[in-house]
Enzyme design. Structure first.
Site, PDB file in Angstrom:
ATOM      1  CD  GLU A   1      -1.552  -2.151   2.167  1.00  0.00           C
ATOM      2  OE1 GLU A   1      -2.426  -2.779   2.743  1.00  0.00           O
ATOM      3  OE2 GLU A   1      -0.330  -2.398   2.283  1.00  0.00           O
TER       4      GLU A   1
ATOM      5  CG  ASP B   1      -1.788  -3.293   5.726  1.00  0.00           C
ATOM      6  OD1 ASP B   1      -0.567  -3.526   5.610  1.00  0.00           O
ATOM      7  OD2 ASP B   1      -2.243  -2.161   5.977  1.00  0.00           O
TER       8      ASP B   1
ATOM      9  CG  ASP C   1      -6.778  -5.177   7.414  1.00  0.00           C
ATOM     10  OD1 ASP C   1      -6.566  -5.127   6.180  1.00  0.00           O
ATOM     11  OD2 ASP C   1      -6.696  -4.174   8.146  1.00  0.00           O
TER      12      ASP C   1
ATOM     13  CD  GLU D   1      -9.079  -0.135   4.661  1.00  0.00           C
ATOM     14  OE1 GLU D   1      -9.179   0.960   4.093  1.00  0.00           O
ATOM     15  OE2 GLU D   1      -8.977  -0.255   5.897  1.00  0.00           O
TER      16      GLU D   1
ATOM     17  CE1 TYR E   1      -1.850  -3.632   8.954  1.00  0.00           C
ATOM     18  CE2 TYR E   1      -3.489  -5.150   9.839  1.00  0.00           C
ATOM     19  CZ  TYR E   1      -3.154  -4.073   9.020  1.00  0.00           C
ATOM     20  OH  TYR E   1      -4.121  -3.442   8.293  1.00  0.00           O
TER      21      TYR E   1
ATOM     22  NE  ARG F   1      -5.892   0.452  10.151  1.00  0.00           N
ATOM     23  CZ  ARG F   1      -4.939   0.912   9.334  1.00  0.00           C
ATOM     24  NH1 ARG F   1      -4.172   0.052   8.693  1.00  0.00           N
ATOM     25  NH2 ARG F   1      -4.759   2.198   9.165  1.00  0.00           N
TER      26      ARG F   1
ATOM     27  CG  HIS G   1      -4.000 -14.645  11.938  1.00  0.00           C
ATOM     28  ND1 HIS G   1      -5.294 -15.038  12.186  1.00  0.00           N
ATOM     29  CD2 HIS G   1      -3.901 -14.513  10.602  1.00  0.00           C
ATOM     30  CE1 HIS G   1      -5.959 -15.159  11.041  1.00  0.00           C
ATOM     31  NE2 HIS G   1      -5.134 -14.836  10.063  1.00  0.00           N
TER      32      HIS G   1
END
Length: 944
Positions: A22, A108, A110, A112, A339, A341, A386
């Site tokens: 990203e 990422d 997740d 999103e 990470y 989030r 995770h």
């Protein structure tokens, strides 16, 4: 809908492997570990989204996509477009892909991130093998694990994120227009933001309805007369009189009455009885009734999730949720933390080993338990990543090892994460809590309270083994007064308790002497307002929202003007009251806490492949055959909504607060028998007055001290328009009243216009006349509504005043700006010394000012506009200065312009600190690269 899984195709070349992430910062970090044969580039976030319906192609605006950019009649198919500013980025990525033998989508880990990867796949249309690579840390080990575990794009995760996006579009586009019509233009409704706003409004309603209760108690100092502790003193608090417990704050309800559970079981002391009892106990002899020791054990908190990190950073670092996530993003992208989030509290085996090893090295082998600690998430179905947030790598860098490479905010947040992670694997803190109970009889000096037996108690906790407390202690939310910057009153039943408070060694039956027995009065406190930390905790407890949504939700409700901050407390605006009332009365289901939580659960089930996206959206929007009503039916059958009622809140008998187009104001009922045409008495509500502070007495005071809200000054001789002076939301001003056409006048005007035709011979629709914007002008500081004249008003509305031209023919004007009077010549502005000069300065005087060298900062050094305390991050004094481009906040290291939405004169210390924190979180401004960013990054990546 396009196929969501990545398709592996054979490659005809042996070119480099392309990795897309990203952010540019993340791409640079990853490139360091991949080396030759790899090219790493960034999409710079999302590349495409649902367009505004007005931006749809002309042929689609009248079709099924025209309302939402989603076809609700055909499986809720979305129509995506690449952002205009991302077209070049997509073209650059396609060019890189042509020379690549494989594509790795490393966004990422997740929902999103999964959706971004899928959108890239749809736009790039690769003809080479495609792999989905995810990792929770940008380290050598993390990248290696990611490469070992490549997979295809998870269609269920993409479905869940796509459902969330479509759901938010349907929710916002159906409900927001109702707010525009009934409350104010520009407002918005959101699936999570509206529920979060409701929480804040409901808390303020509780505070407004709250009635304080008064109660009294006693504190005394007691000295041991005998035994091992003879001569030692300690403090204790009264808790019984004649064996009956004394009422404390927790015994009263929000209406100021004793709770049913306490009635008849507690005694309430008044000022008279408490003072008399204190006098009777002064110098009295007391006896130790009991001494009790209980073991004390405290376990460490789990490692950070997104929610707990935001809460703790708010408490300990005074970071907003937005700043916390911005700083955490940079730490993650540069390989310092995992990470950020996630709602998992799990640590990998490597991380547990690293934490236990480091705790042993720093605090000794006894600081860790024999077995490793394993934490379990409360919400198993919502793990978006995770692992918990922790320092990156299989061995952790201490804060001292990274201090030289991190900025101030990054260092403080890294240190917080490091401490929490290490502490989570350390041993329990051990100690004991001692409680001493004592009693004495009031002497004759106690008057009516003489002979009464008073029981006191004191407790103290002593830590004998600190365990994890040697590394870290979890913060706690402040009470209401602390959260809002007040000194605080005793709102609850405080005991004479404290950690590491040692009591004298006394034994049952030993004598004590009471000294300095003092009566203290207290008032119960209203429920504390939410802070950013506590509202995140509340949202998480109710299972509303997910890790990626907490910070954006809080930012949105503040940016929309629904909520402001007072100190750390979140205060709702009166507009928020109107919006929530409308939503509760007409869209009750959609701001219901349980309903919103169930929607989140359903999205989790879609992510797990247990629910089908189209069927769920069908039920949400159109309803179910079983009779469950969908959003469309609710909107279509709204009926009449009384806008005046929605925007009205009674505050006292005959006084109502109205939420108007230009802000809140008070309106007093017209007295009975008043002549026809009498206008009600009105007064603007001060911007800095919180809703719970608008009591009946305050409302009466505002109305009594308010000047006239508007005055007619006369008629402009040139235009014939009426000139009015008004008290506006941002201060007094003058304006002209422009006549608006009636429906009959408008119809006659339209009829008089010539008809134009298209080339095909059809008549063009006639355009309505453009609305004439009235001239306005703010009053000078020397003017008031009562003293301004028609002549003054005409002068103010004539600004800017043309002073003349210089030798080159450039016009010079005198104007009154946001930060005072000034001259303007082209782009060159010069300050004037007084407002009167706007109308009196001559061309010669203006040219003389421009002949002088321009002084930076509008002239000689000026004293600060405001001074605050030390910045929590830099430790340096924070001031507000008047700069070349307007007021700005600075601590000597970081500067940030005061936003236009904020009044520099009413800026608080907390707002100033947050502005500086926001600026630091964004990092230094990046200079534009001379060459295309993608090619430059590619070259760098391939060399490494």
């Amino acid at each position: 809908m396009s196929e969501k899984t990545s398709k592996k195709t054979t490659s005809s070349g042996d070119g480099t492997k392309l990795v897309i992430v990203e952010s540019p910062a993340k791409s640079k970090s990853i490139a360091k570990y991949l080396g030759e044969g790899w090219v790493v580039d960034a999409s710079a976030g999302h590349i495409r989204d649902l367009p505004q319906p007005s931006d749809l192609p002309a042929d689609m605006k009248k079709g099924p996509y025209g309302k939402f950019a989603v076809d609700t009649t055909n499986g809720f198919e979305p129509y995506y477009v690449v952002y205009p500013d991302k077209r070049k980025r997509v073209a650059d990525l396609k060019r890189l892909l042509k020379d690549s033998s494989a594509l790795y989508l490393a966004t990422d880990a997740d929902r999103e991130g999964e959706a971004i990867a899928w959108h890239l796949l749809q736009e790039l249309k690769p003809k080479v093998p495609v792999y989905r690579m995810a990792f929770t840390e940008i380290t050598k080990e993390g990248i290696a694990r990611g490469l070992e575990n490549v997979r295809e794009i998870d269609a269920d995760l993409v479905d869940a994120q796509e459902t969330r996006r479509i759901l938010d579009r349907l929710f916002g586009y159906e409900i927001s227009p109702v707010l525009w019509r009934k409350v104010r233009q520009g407002l918005s409704a959101g699936r999570v933001q509206s529920v979060a706003t409701r929480l804040v409004v409901e808390r303020e309603r509780e505070r407004m309805a709250f009635i304080p209760a008064s109660y009294w108690d006693l504190d005394g100092t007691f000295t041991a007369d005998e035994g091992k502790g003879a001569g030692e003193s300690f403090t204790a608090r009264l808790n019984t009189v004649d064996g009956q417990r004394i009422a404390t704050g927790r015994d009263f309800d929000d209406r100021g009455q004793l709770k049913t559970s306490a009635a008849g079981k507690v005694a309430t002391l008044t000022e008279t009885t408490a003072t008399a009892l204190a006098a009777g106990l002064q110098g009295a002899t007391f006896t130790v009734d009991s001494v009790e020791d209980k073991p004390y054990t405290r376990r460490p908190a789990a490692p950070f999730t997104t929610s707990t990190l935001q809460q703790e950073a708010s408490r300990k670092l005074r970071f907003s949720s937005r700043v916390t996530m911005q700083v955490a993003q940079r730490l993650y992208e540069n390989g310092y933390i995992t990470y950020m989030r996630t709602d998992s509290v799990n640590l990998s085996d490597e991380a547990i080993t690293a934490a236990r090893r480091q705790a042993t090295e720093l605090y000794g082998p006894e600081s860790i338990p024999q077995a490793k600690r394993v934490y379990k998430s409360k919400n198993d179905s919502a793990q978006e990543a995770h692992e918990a947030i922790r320092p990156a790598g299989d061995s952790f860098r201490t804060p001292g090892q990274v201090s030289g490479s991190l900025g101030a905010d990054e260092f403080r947040l890294y240190e917080l994460i490091w401490k929490r992670t290490i502490a989570s694997q350390m041993a329990d803190a051990k100690g004991y809590t001692a409680t001493v109970k004592l009693s004495g009889t009031a002497l004759q000096t106690g008057g009516d309270m003489a002979g009464r037996t008073a029981g006191f108690s004191a407790s103290g906790t002593v830590i004998t083994f600190p365990g994890f407390l040697a590394a870290y202690e979890e913060g706690r939310d402040a009470g209401s007064d602390q959260a809002e910057g007040g000194s605080g009153s005793a709102g609850g039943a405080g005991g004479a308790e404290g950690k590491d408070k040692r009591l004298p060694e006394v034994a049952t039956g030993e004598a004590l002497t009471g000294e300095d027995v003092i009566a203290s009065g207290h008032e119960t406190s209203p429920p504390p307002r939410y802070t950013e930390a506590s509202i995140v905790a509340e949202l998480e407890k109710r299972e509303i929202g997910r890790p990626s949504t907490f910070a954006p939700t809080i930012s949105t409700i503040m940016d929309r003007g629904y909520v402001t901050k007072r100190g750390n407390a979140l205060v709702p605006s009166w507009t928020a009251f109107s919006v929530i009332r409308l939503l509760e009365e007409h869209f009750g289901k959609y701001v219901d806490y349980d309903f919103t939580a169930r929607m989140e659960d359903d999205l989790d089930r879609i992510a797990a492949g247990e629910l089908e996206r189209e069927a769920w959206l069908q039920m949400f929007y159109f309803g179910a055959e079983s009779g469950s009503e969908g959003l469309k039916a609710v909107v279509d059958n709204l009926g009449d909504i009384d806008a005046r009622a929605v925007n009205s809140i009674p505050v006292a008998d005959g006084i109502t607060l109205r939420v108007g187009k230009f802000g809140p104001y008070l309106e007093k009922d017209i007295p009975a028998g008043s002549p026809e045409g009498t206008d009600p008495e009105r007064a603007n509500v001060p911007e800095d007055l919180a809703p719970d502070e608008l009591t009946a007495e305050k409302a009466q005071e505002i109305l009594a001290t308010a000047g006239p809200s508007e005055l007619e000054l006369g008629t402009d001789p040139e235009t014939g328009r009426t000139i009015m002076a008004r008290d506006g939301r941002y201060g007094p001003y003058v304006t002209e009243v422009i006549h608006e056409m009636s429906e009959e006048e408008l119809a006659a005007w339209m009829e008089a216009q010539p008809t134009e035709y298209y080339k095909n011979g059809k008549p063009k629709p006639k355009k309505k006349p453009a609305k004439v914007k009235p001239r306005t002008g703010s009053l000078l500081k020397s003017m008031t509504l009562e003293t301004v004249t028609l002549e003054d008003a005409l002068k103010l509305m004539s600004l800017p005043r043309v002073v003349g031209q210089d030798a080159e023919g450039t016009e010079i004007t005198a104007q009154n700006g946001r930060f005072g009077p000034y001259l303007k010549k082209g782009t060159d502005s010069r300050s004037l010394e007084s407002e009167e000069q706007i109308f009196s300065i001559t061309l010669e005087e203006a040219l003389a000012i421009y002949a002088q060298p321009k002084q930076r900062g509008r002239g000689a050094a000026k004293p600060p506009l405001a001074e605050f305390g030390e910045d929590p991050t830099s430790g340096k004094k924070v001031v507000v200065k008047d700069g070349r481009f307007g007021p700005y906040v600075t601590d000597g290291e970081t500067n940030i312009t005061v936003p236009r939405a904020m009044d520099p004169e009413s800026l608080t210390a907390e707002q100033a600190y947050e502005l500086l924190a926001d600026k630091r979180a964004k990092g230094p401004a990046k200079k534009p690269a001379r060459k295309p960013a993608a090619r430059k990054a590619t070259a760098t990546s391939s060399k490494k």
